[in-house]
Design a protein around this motif. Structure first.
Motif, PDB file in Angstrom:
ATOM      1  N   ILE A   1      34.367  21.025 -40.152  1.00  0.00           N
ATOM      2  CA  ILE A   1      34.511  22.482 -40.151  1.00  0.00           C
ATOM      3  C   ILE A   1      35.240  22.933 -41.413  1.00  0.00           C
ATOM      4  O   ILE A   1      34.849  23.903 -42.065  1.00  0.00           O
ATOM      5  N   PHE A  48      33.560  25.539 -44.060  1.00  0.00           N
ATOM      6  CA  PHE A  48      34.228  26.811 -44.373  1.00  0.00           C
ATOM      7  C   PHE A  48      34.624  26.872 -45.850  1.00  0.00           C
ATOM      8  O   PHE A  48      34.479  27.906 -46.496  1.00  0.00           O
ATOM      9  N   MET A  62      31.531  27.517 -47.912  1.00  0.00           N
ATOM     10  CA  MET A  62      31.073  28.902 -47.762  1.00  0.00           C
ATOM     11  C   MET A  62      31.967  29.860 -48.543  1.00  0.00           C
ATOM     12  O   MET A  62      31.486  30.744 -49.248  1.00  0.00           O
ATOM     13  N   LEU A  63      33.274  29.656 -48.436  1.00  0.00           N
ATOM     14  CA  LEU A  63      34.189  30.572 -49.123  1.00  0.00           C
ATOM     15  C   LEU A  63      34.113  30.403 -50.634  1.00  0.00           C
ATOM     16  O   LEU A  63      34.423  31.322 -51.386  1.00  0.00           O
ATOM     17  N   SER A 112      31.419  29.834 -52.344  1.00  0.00           N
ATOM     18  CA  SER A 112      30.121  30.254 -52.874  1.00  0.00           C
ATOM     19  C   SER A 112      30.271  31.530 -53.713  1.00  0.00           C
ATOM     20  O   SER A 112      31.042  32.420 -53.369  1.00  0.00           O
ATOM     21  N   ASP A 113      29.501  31.590 -54.814  1.00  0.00           N
ATOM     22  CA  ASP A 113      29.608  32.795 -55.639  1.00  0.00           C
ATOM     23  C   ASP A 113      28.683  33.903 -55.132  1.00  0.00           C
ATOM     24  O   ASP A 113      28.483  34.915 -55.778  1.00  0.00           O
ATOM     25  N   ARG A 114      28.104  33.681 -53.944  1.00  0.00           N
ATOM     26  CA  ARG A 114      27.257  34.716 -53.368  1.00  0.00           C
ATOM     27  C   ARG A 114      28.067  35.768 -52.625  1.00  0.00           C
ATOM     28  O   ARG A 114      27.538  36.779 -52.193  1.00  0.00           O
ATOM     29  N   ILE A 115      29.360  35.488 -52.363  1.00  0.00           N
ATOM     30  CA  ILE A 115      30.124  36.521 -51.664  1.00  0.00           C
ATOM     31  C   ILE A 115      31.072  37.231 -52.613  1.00  0.00           C
ATOM     32  O   ILE A 115      31.598  36.667 -53.570  1.00  0.00           O
ATOM     33  N   LEU A 153      38.496  36.917 -45.867  1.00  0.00           N
ATOM     34  CA  LEU A 153      38.044  35.867 -44.961  1.00  0.00           C
ATOM     35  C   LEU A 153      38.937  34.641 -45.035  1.00  0.00           C
ATOM     36  O   LEU A 153      39.227  34.005 -44.031  1.00  0.00           O
ATOM     37  N   ARG A 154      39.392  34.326 -46.239  1.00  0.00           N
ATOM     38  CA  ARG A 154      40.237  33.146 -46.400  1.00  0.00           C
ATOM     39  C   ARG A 154      41.522  33.305 -45.570  1.00  0.00           C
ATOM     40  O   ARG A 154      41.942  32.396 -44.870  1.00  0.00           O
TER      41      ARG A 154
END
Lengths: 280, 298
Positions: free
Chosen positions: B92, B96, B99-100, B102-105, B113-114
């Motif tokens: 997990i 996570f 995902m965090l 990623s340069d898509r967000i 989110l972090r």
């Protein structure tokens, strides 16, 4: 280079955001449920279907906790023990860290290894001899018993954390004091301490957390209700008032408050403290 | 400076570090090393702590523990709880972190989110236990959601049936512990040089290939050291289990720490409890040595 606008690319971005929301639900729903239950009545907590927002918002659970001197005493005990241990740990760890960071001496390497390895000693192993010691020195059920035993667990990590910080400070600073004829003791208090504040804060945050969370020793080395700390108080609440869930949640919220506040205000120090030992 | 003065100064420099270290060493020596010797000696005595004239018992208490099926059950539960926890904390935490990272967000969303993803880590074990007891109550919200989705037919007593109790406490612990991995891996991800990925892009590598051949090998040192630490700490679990199930029902969630605690403070068999505590100490020490060797090799 990047092809941002293809359909596949957009799909991946959407999927990522869906996954992020799922992750967010996993991470925060239990916490949200604690918070919202603390504002509900006991019957509403188990209402079918469950109410996401409290339908009849009430502060009765908080009033019950904060109006009860027995429960306030749990909070006082936790704060008192945690602050005392934090101050003592800072002081003792600072001295040791200064020794490690500024001097070369025989046995330095093995002492450092010793301190690293003491971090992983299971509390349950020390509990039985501590119980014997505490009873024979007649400090069972006192603050002293908790403060002294907590110190053993906060100190090793605090020393490592503080040494790491002092190592980042240039040596010329305290060498200047030596050139002027000052002792290392003067250099420590006049030069090192004033610029070590970030390191001291990170160490304090970590130590405070460890004390605030401690359960096993508080459970075993104290007995009277007036000596119990918050974690034990929550457990007692669970046994006594067969499931006043809203009060239990209110007390959990109040018990998490110091940690949440420290985290939100001093995130940098908080994370420094929590990860320093493991990343290095 | 005269020679005498200089040698006095040199002496001071030689003694000074020991003086600075002395309070710490005194505390660690008296309250950590000495008690470790004490608990070992207790484990070889009859009625330790309770009687002053306790006699030598030999290996009796160790034999008693190794003959006790509850001890072996506790050891197995501890292993299951710990291995599952570490594996899922890692999985997990890795998902996570990726995902965090990623340069898509959008960076603001990433920061929010972090902060939120780290939250479970901030709660005391006792509070985590209480939260999960509320969530997993037979009439609680988890059962009612699962029933509405049609996933279960009737209310499950998660913590009070022997079939589900161990899984339930393990799940609660997985929820509470993944942020340590996430935070450390996120820091690790940010330390991987960007040109590694650019070179892979030029060679036409796919996303999963970059993950397997660049990201994971680069993160390996962090994964190994955090796994070892997480393993050592998770193995020592006490409050979470004590508050949710107390080791029950019918020993189905008994772990080494609750087993030892009950021997010591419910049946007041402090000698046998010491023997069990020594076994836990030995397992921890073995893993700690592994950890230190790994750290030194790096």
């Amino acid at each position: 280079m990047r092809k941002r606008h293809t359909t596949k690319d957009r799909l991946i971005t959407v999927a990522l955001h869906v996954a992020l929301v799922a992750g967010l639900l996993f991470a925060t729903f239990p916490i949200y449920w604690m918070l919202s239950s603390s504002f509900k009545s006991n019957t509403e907590i188990f209402a079918l279907p469950p109410t996401i927002l409290p339908k009849a918002f009430t502060l009765e659970a908080y009033a019950a906790i904060l109006g009860d001197p027995v429960k306030l005493r749990f909070f006082f005990n936790s704060y008192f023990v945690a602050f005392t241990v934090t101050i003592l740990t800072d002081l003792i760890a600072l001295l040791a860290a200064y020794g490690f960071s500024r001097f070369n001496f025989r046995g330095k390497g093995s002492l450092n290894t010793l301190i690293i390895s003491t971090q992983t000693i299971p509390p349950i192993t020390l509990l039985i001899p501590f119980f014997g010691l505490v009873v024979s020195y007649r400090i069972f059920d006192t603050y002293v018993a908790l403060i002294v035993t907590y110190l053993v667990f906060t100190l090793p990590y605090a020393i490592l954390l503080m040494t790491g910080y002092l190592n980042t400070l240039p040596r010329d600073l305290d060498e200047a004091v030596a050139v002027d004829g000052g002792t290392s003791w003067t250099a420590l208090w006049r030069v090192i301490v004033p610029i070590s504040l970030p390191g001291i804060v990170a160490t304090s945050v970590y130590t405070f957390l460890l004390c605030w969370n401690e359960f096993l020793f508080a459970l075993t080395l104290t007995k009277s209700t007036s000596m119990r700390t918050v974690p034990i108080g929550i457990q007692l609440l669970m046994g006594q008032h067969a499931f006043e869930w809203n009060q239990m949640m209110a007390m959990s919220v109040l018990g998490s408050l110091p940690l949440l506040l420290i985290y939100l205000i001093a995130q940098r120090f908080f994370l420094a403290g929590m990860t320093a030992g493991s990343v290095k | 400076m005269t020679r005498q003065k200089r040698s006095r100064h040199g002496l001071k420099r030689a003694v000074a570090p020991y003086l600075y270290l002395s309070p710490s060493l005194l505390i660690i020596g008296l309250l950590m090393l000495l008690p470790m010797v004490t608990v070992i000696s207790y484990s070889f005595q009859n009625s330790a702590v309770l009687r002053l004239d306790s006699s030598f018992a030999g290996l009796k208490h160790y034999q008693a523990i190794f003959a006790d099926p509850v001890f072996w059950a506790s050891l197995w539960h501890t292993l299951y709880f710990t291995c599952m926890s570490v594996v899922f904390h890692m999985t997990i935490g890795m998902i996570f972190a990726l995902m965090l990272n990623s340069d898509r967000i959008n960076p603001t969303l990433r920061n929010i989110l972090r902060v939120l993803y780290i939250l479970p880590w901030l709660f005391t074990a006792v509070i985590i236990a209480v939260i999960w007891r509320l969530l997993l109550e037979p009439n609680g919200v988890v059962n009612s959601i699962l029933m509405q989705l049609g996933l279960i037919g009737s209310k499950i007593e998660w913590f009070s049936s022997p079939e589900t109790a161990l899984h339930a406490v393990t799940f609660a612990n997985i929820w509470a512990g993944y942020p340590l991995f996430m935070v450390s891996l996120l820091a690790g991800l940010q330390g991987i040089p960007k040109d590694f990925y650019e070179a892979a892009d030029i060679d036409g590598a796919k996303a999963y290939q970059k993950l397997i051949f660049i990201t994971i090998p680069q993160l390996m040192p962090i994964i190994i050291s955090i796994s070892l630490l997480d393993f050592i700490w998770t193995m020592q679990v006490f409050p979470l289990i004590w508050i949710t199930t107390g080791g029950g029902p019918i020993y189905s969630t008994e772990v080494l720490s609750t087993y030892t605690y009950k021997l010591a403070f419910s049946s007041y068999n402090l000698s046998q409890a010491s023997a069990s505590a020594v076994v836990i100490l030995l397992i921890s020490l073995g893993l700690t040595l592994l950890y230190i060797r790994y750290q030194k090799a790096r």
